[in-house]
Design an enzyme around this catalytic site. Structure first.
Site, PDB file in Angstrom:
ATOM      1  N   ASP A   1       5.645  -2.444 -10.569  1.00 43.91           N
ATOM      2  CA  ASP A   1       5.928  -1.159 -10.970  1.00 43.91           C
ATOM      3  C   ASP A   1       7.105  -1.346 -11.768  1.00 43.91           C
ATOM      4  O   ASP A   1       8.543  -1.391 -11.094  1.00 43.91           O
ATOM      5  CB  ASP A   1       6.330  -0.324  -9.675  1.00 43.91           C
ATOM      6  CG  ASP A   1       6.263   1.310  -9.949  1.00 43.91           C
ATOM      7  OD1 ASP A   1       6.495   1.726 -10.954  1.00 43.91           O
ATOM      8  OD2 ASP A   1       5.834   1.802  -8.950  1.00 43.91           O
TER       9      ASP A   1
ATOM     10  N   SER B   1       4.580   8.643  -5.511  1.00 45.32           N
ATOM     11  CA  SER B   1       5.773   8.642  -6.291  1.00 45.32           C
ATOM     12  C   SER B   1       6.678   9.869  -6.036  1.00 45.32           C
ATOM     13  O   SER B   1       7.158   9.959  -4.678  1.00 45.32           O
ATOM     14  CB  SER B   1       5.205   8.851  -7.857  1.00 45.32           C
ATOM     15  OG  SER B   1       6.346   8.619  -8.646  1.00 45.32           O
TER      16      SER B   1
ATOM     17  N   HIS C   1       2.667   1.132 -11.574  1.00 46.11           N
ATOM     18  CA  HIS C   1       2.817   2.421 -10.923  1.00 46.11           C
ATOM     19  C   HIS C   1       1.496   2.901 -10.822  1.00 46.11           C
ATOM     20  O   HIS C   1       1.105   3.903 -11.656  1.00 46.11           O
ATOM     21  CB  HIS C   1       3.944   3.107 -11.641  1.00 46.11           C
ATOM     22  CG  HIS C   1       4.561   4.525 -11.133  1.00 46.11           C
ATOM     23  ND1 HIS C   1       5.117   4.369  -9.750  1.00 46.11           N
ATOM     24  CD2 HIS C   1       4.341   5.787 -10.919  1.00 46.11           C
ATOM     25  CE1 HIS C   1       5.535   5.474  -9.462  1.00 46.11           C
ATOM     26  NE2 HIS C   1       5.111   6.358 -10.023  1.00 46.11           N
TER      27      HIS C   1
END
Length: 221
Positions: free
Chosen positions: A171, A117, A202
């Site tokens: 996601d 991320s 995610h």
């Protein structure tokens, strides 16, 4: 630019490791976040894993709440109001960690920078700009802000650096279209992208861990 000295968690998979993986966590997590995944990688060789803690700072999108973050996020559209200063500050700090591994006797060609991320953003920006050839980079569930800067800032030593890029199809925090755009932007600039997509949110899946293990073994055999 003041370079922040990052606190780290370290884990070695065997005695006298001659290769290092610097692995950056996501927003609000810590250096301990990916520590449990190391045994699941089932690596045959001795590696040193370095898991830095991002500095604590206020994050605008979360109402100014102070948490560990590599940079600020001010808008749900990740392409708007990008905190370029924060990203560059974190890139400098991670580059210093790469330097530290070199000072400990690890050749640059035996160092991989990984991130999830927000950490993936920093991993991509740091590795592609590092002046000595690295082994590769791993970018999970992430995206590539201000890609045009690579045209003038990318290190010639890391042109063609192997990139493991992976994303969850479902996601909801960073849509997979962001990763697909990053893949296109990197491929257009000549980087070999090992692209993976998984039926997940995610997060990280067991299938992804197995693919990461294969990438690490191929790059650090």
């Amino acid at each position: 630019m003041d370079i922040v000295a990052l606190e780290t968690v370290e884990l070695e998979t065997g005695p006298q490791p001659d290769a290092s993986v610097i692995w950056l966590h996501g927003l609000g997590a810590s250096g301990h976040d990916f520590e449990p995944f190391v045994p699941e990688l089932k690596l045959p060789s001795a590696l040193r894993f370095v898991f830095p803690h991002a500095p604590r700072q206020a994050v605008s999108i979360n109402g100014g709440y102070v948490m560990r973050a590599w940079y600020d996020i001010a808008h749900p559209d990740l392409g708007m109001l990008v905190d370029e200063t924060g990203i560059r500050t974190s890139v400098a700090a991670v580059s210093r960690l790469i330097d530290r591994e070199r000072e400990r006797g690890v050749a640059p060609s035996r160092i991989i920078v990984a991130g999830f991320s927000q950490g993936g953003v920093i991993a991509l920006h740091a590795s592609l700009r590092y002046p000595e050839r690295l082994a590769g980079t791993i970018a999970l569930s992430t995206y590539l802000p201000f890609p045009d800067s690579l045209d003038r800032e990318a290190a010639s030593a890391n042109r063609g650096l192997p990139i493991f890029l992976a994303h969850g199809e479902h996601d909801s925090l960073i849509p997979i279209t962001q990763a697909e755009r990053a893949r296109q932007q990197l491929t257009e600039r000549g980087y070999p992208v090992d692209w993976h997509r998984y039926p997940m949110q995610h997060q990280v899946s067991r299938e992804e861990i197995a693919d990461i293990s294969a990438f690490l073994q191929a790059r650090l055999a």
